[in-house]
Design an enzyme around this catalytic site. Structure first.
Site, PDB file in Angstrom:
ATOM      1  N   ASN A  20     -14.002  12.341 -16.133  1.00 58.61           N
ATOM      2  CA  ASN A  20     -15.399  11.951 -16.384  1.00 58.61           C
ATOM      3  C   ASN A  20     -15.757  12.129 -17.858  1.00 58.61           C
ATOM      4  O   ASN A  20     -16.502  11.337 -18.429  1.00 58.61           O
ATOM      5  CB  ASN A  20     -16.352  12.751 -15.499  1.00 58.61           C
ATOM      6  CG  ASN A  20     -16.384  12.197 -14.090  1.00 58.61           C
ATOM      7  OD1 ASN A  20     -16.851  11.085 -13.873  1.00 58.61           O
ATOM      8  ND2 ASN A  20     -15.860  12.950 -13.131  1.00 58.61           N
ATOM      9  N   ILE A  98     -20.916  27.978 -10.678  1.00 55.31           N
ATOM     10  CA  ILE A  98     -22.337  27.972 -10.327  1.00 55.31           C
ATOM     11  C   ILE A  98     -23.087  28.654 -11.468  1.00 55.31           C
ATOM     12  O   ILE A  98     -22.667  29.716 -11.937  1.00 55.31           O
ATOM     13  CB  ILE A  98     -22.557  28.713  -8.986  1.00 55.31           C
ATOM     14  CG1 ILE A  98     -21.876  27.925  -7.868  1.00 55.31           C
ATOM     15  CG2 ILE A  98     -24.047  28.894  -8.711  1.00 55.31           C
ATOM     16  CD1 ILE A  98     -21.893  28.605  -6.528  1.00 55.31           C
ATOM     17  N   HIS A 115     -21.554  15.152  -8.586  1.00 58.08           N
ATOM     18  CA  HIS A 115     -21.071  15.807  -7.372  1.00 58.08           C
ATOM     19  C   HIS A 115     -20.371  14.768  -6.497  1.00 58.08           C
ATOM     20  O   HIS A 115     -20.913  13.676  -6.281  1.00 58.08           O
ATOM     21  CB  HIS A 115     -22.243  16.451  -6.624  1.00 58.08           C
ATOM     22  CG  HIS A 115     -21.804  17.164  -5.392  1.00 58.08           C
ATOM     23  ND1 HIS A 115     -21.157  18.380  -5.444  1.00 58.08           N
ATOM     24  CD2 HIS A 115     -21.886  16.822  -4.093  1.00 58.08           C
ATOM     25  CE1 HIS A 115     -20.853  18.754  -4.217  1.00 58.08           C
ATOM     26  NE2 HIS A 115     -21.283  17.834  -3.373  1.00 58.08           N
ATOM     27  N   ASP A 151     -26.257  21.941  -6.081  1.00 51.16           N
ATOM     28  CA  ASP A 151     -26.123  20.499  -5.823  1.00 51.16           C
ATOM     29  C   ASP A 151     -27.388  19.922  -5.185  1.00 51.16           C
ATOM     30  O   ASP A 151     -27.331  18.938  -4.449  1.00 51.16           O
ATOM     31  CB  ASP A 151     -24.903  20.215  -4.916  1.00 51.16           C
ATOM     32  CG  ASP A 151     -23.604  20.701  -5.554  1.00 51.16           C
ATOM     33  OD1 ASP A 151     -23.484  20.591  -6.788  1.00 51.16           O
ATOM     34  OD2 ASP A 151     -22.730  21.191  -4.820  1.00 51.16           O
TER      35      ASP A 151
HETATM   36  C1  GRF Z   1     -15.014  15.090  -9.867  1.00 48.04           C
HETATM   37  O1  GRF Z   1     -14.735  14.457  -8.637  1.00 48.04           O
HETATM   38  C2  GRF Z   1     -16.306  15.843  -9.781  1.00 48.04           C
HETATM   39  O2  GRF Z   1     -17.263  15.199  -8.999  1.00 48.04           O
HETATM   40  C3  GRF Z   1     -15.835  17.103  -9.115  1.00 48.04           C
HETATM   41  O3  GRF Z   1     -14.598  17.394  -9.723  1.00 48.04           O
HETATM   42  C4  GRF Z   1     -14.006  16.188 -10.160  1.00 48.04           C
HETATM   43  C5  GRF Z   1     -13.760  16.344 -11.618  1.00 48.04           C
HETATM   44  O4  GRF Z   1     -12.987  15.350 -12.151  1.00 48.04           O
HETATM   45  N1  GRF Z   1     -16.792  18.158  -9.223  1.00 48.04           N
HETATM   46  P1  GRF Z   1     -12.684  15.269 -13.694  1.00 48.04           P
HETATM   47  O5  GRF Z   1     -12.359  16.661 -14.215  1.00 48.04           O
HETATM   48  O6  GRF Z   1     -13.869  14.672 -14.393  1.00 48.04           O
HETATM   49  O7  GRF Z   1     -11.467  14.379 -13.777  1.00 48.04           O
END
Ligand code: GRF
Length: 234
Positions: A20, A98, A115, A151
């Site tokens: 991400n 958290i 999430h 969340d």
């Molecule tokens: C994602 O699916 C996010 O929603 C979850 O952990 C994953 C993280 O992926 N909390 P990345 O580290 O961004 O590849």
């Protein structure tokens, strides 16, 4: 340099692979996001996302939660590091800690999290397993404002993906990541353009309160996993 000064400043928190984060880096590099990522902080020294940041020339910092006996002390250190950069926006991109109420209050209204579920379904961990156990036919992801409720902050944007027969958790996780890479930069874009606000406990887009599940994002087949684009129509 002058360009950098005009751009919004983002701090991204990660714990793992940082895909991400990569979507945000790509969106900044292509100009879809008028921002620059000033700092990436990981609570895990081994997080693969750190290398992604370094490759993009972004400053990184590790604040290992294991070095702190008290959660509050870790949060204070984290808050201090973020505050040094006075970011416009802080994105929790796969950040698996958290955060305390003090931390959340300090960055209230400019703290986003992604999430991996269709909130309000399945807050917490093991979301895909829980969706499989329940016999759901879809899974998804939600970007939301962070509040002190785990969340549970107001949803901004949500995208669903199908659960196919014989899917395993990994199949769902990779399908969900594809949509995360679209909705995370999209929510950041809205925020930076001033279109998205947290007002009186509700998420507002263009001055209108969003529904409980946020804006429902429908995926376009032309956008690939590695080339996150912010759709111009939204
Ligand atoms: C994602 O699916 C996010 O929603 C979850 O952990 C994953 C993280 O992926 N909390 P990345 O580290 O961004 O590849």
């Amino acid at each position: 340099m002058i360009e950098t000064l005009k751009k919004a400043k983002i701090v991204v928190l990660i714990s793992g692979s940082g895909s991400n984060l990569q979507a945000l880096i790509n969106a900044c590099e292509t100009g879809h996001l008028n921002a620059h990522i000033a700092l990436v902080i990981s609570n895990r020294p081994q997080a693969r996302g750190l290398a992604r940041a370094e490759r993009a020339g972004i400053k990184t910092q590790v604040i290992d939660h294991q070095d702190f006996i008290k959660r509050a002390d870790f949060d204070k250190e984290l808050a201090r590091s973020i505050a040094d950069y006075s970011p416009t926006l802080v994105v929790l991109a796969g950040f698996m800690r958290i955060l305390s109420a003090d931390f959340v209050d300090q960055f209230a209204s400019r703290l986003l999290n992604v999430h991996p579920s269709l909130l309000p379904k399945y807050p917490g961990l093991n979301t895909h397993q829980r969706a499989l156990d329940a016999g759901d036919n879809e899974a998804g992801a939600t970007v939301h404002f962070v509040t002190t409720e785990l969340d549970g902050g107001p949803a901004i944007v949500q995208a669903a993906v199908p659960i196919e027969t014989h899917d395993r958790v990994e199949d769902i996780a990779s399908r969900v990541l594809v949509v995360e890479h679209k909705i995370v930069p999209l929510a950041a874009h809205w925020f930076i353009e001033g279109r998205l606000n947290l007002r009186a406990g509700a998420a507002e887009l263009d001055g209108t309160p969003l529904p409980i599940q946020g804006y429902v994002f429908r995926s376009s087949k032309t956008t690939s996993h590695h080339n996150s684009q912010i759709p111009s129509s939204v």
